[in-house]
Motif scaffolding. Structure first.
Motif, short mmCIF file in Angstrom:
data_model
loop_
_atom_site.label_atom_id
_atom_site.label_comp_id
_atom_site.label_asym_id
_atom_site.label_seq_id
_atom_site.Cartn_x
_atom_site.Cartn_y
_atom_site.Cartn_z
N GLU A 49 51.74 36.94 39.95
CA GLU A 49 53.05 36.75 39.33
C GLU A 49 53.16 37.58 38.05
N GLY A 50 54.18 38.42 37.98
CA GLY A 50 54.40 39.27 36.82
C GLY A 50 53.66 40.59 36.82
N GLU A 51 52.73 40.81 37.76
CA GLU A 51 51.95 42.04 37.82
C GLU A 51 52.81 43.24 38.23
N ILE A 52 53.57 43.06 39.30
CA ILE A 52 54.44 44.12 39.81
C ILE A 52 55.83 43.51 39.99
N PRO A 53 56.85 44.13 39.44
CA PRO A 53 58.20 43.54 39.60
C PRO A 53 58.63 43.49 41.07
N GLU A 54 59.22 42.38 41.49
CA GLU A 54 59.77 42.27 42.84
C GLU A 54 60.77 43.41 43.04
N GLY A 55 60.70 44.05 44.18
CA GLY A 55 61.61 45.14 44.49
C GLY A 55 61.12 46.51 44.04
N TRP A 56 60.05 46.55 43.25
CA TRP A 56 59.48 47.82 42.81
C TRP A 56 59.08 48.62 44.04
N PRO A 57 59.35 49.92 44.09
CA PRO A 57 59.01 50.67 45.31
C PRO A 57 57.50 50.80 45.52
N THR A 58 57.08 50.55 46.75
CA THR A 58 55.69 50.79 47.13
C THR A 58 55.55 52.28 47.43
N ALA A 59 54.35 52.71 47.77
CA ALA A 59 54.13 54.13 48.08
C ALA A 59 54.97 54.60 49.27
N SER A 60 55.31 53.68 50.16
CA SER A 60 56.13 54.05 51.32
C SER A 60 57.62 54.08 50.97
N GLY A 61 57.96 53.58 49.78
CA GLY A 61 59.36 53.49 49.37
C GLY A 61 59.96 52.12 49.66
#
Length: 133
Positions: A49-61
């Motif tokens: 929780e809080g590490e990566i924002p929800e919706g942040w693009p992954t390497a695949s987009g």
């Protein structure tokens, strides 16, 4: 088994060996026109929780969701489905991200995927995985 399948299987085994995925073996599936690749490695998890924002693009987009059944792998193509098993519990994930890990660790599962098979307090677990395609 046809020659094309045998060649593809041999190439897959060679690539897995070059990537340092010891313990890999190729097993014919129930459908003789496909092959399943079984391998073992360590798996970790990401997406506290809080590490990566929800919706942040992954390497695949694809947008990141900590609860999605997804995983990062350094070389499998995006969209590859992988069945990951730990102590008799399995989860099927889709590769949509890349990781900065190496050595015996080859999979980084989302928080949601990891919780399907183990307690996140473990951090790193030895898994068997099968590439489903």
């Amino acid at each position: 088994m046809n020659k094309k399948l045998v060649r593809r299987t041999a190439i897959s085994a060679t690539v897995m060996g070059l990537l340092g995925l010891a313990g890999s073996l190729v097993v014919p599936s129930a459908n003789a026109s496909q092959a399943s690749t079984l391998a073992t490695c360590n798996a970790t998890w990401y997406g506290a929780e809080g590490e990566i924002p929800e919706g942040w693009p992954t390497a695949s987009g694809e947008p990141f969701s900590r609860w999605a059944l997804k995983a990062a792998h350094n070389s499998l193509p995006f969209g590859t489905r992988v069945k990951v098993t730990y102590q008799g519990r399995s989860v099927t994930v889709t590769i949509n991200d890349r990781g900065g890990f190496g050595g015996a660790t080859c999979l980084d599962l989302t928080y949601g995927a990891f919780t399907q098979i183990a307690n996140t307090d473990l951090g790193v677990i030895p898994v068997q995985y099968e590439i489903l395609r």
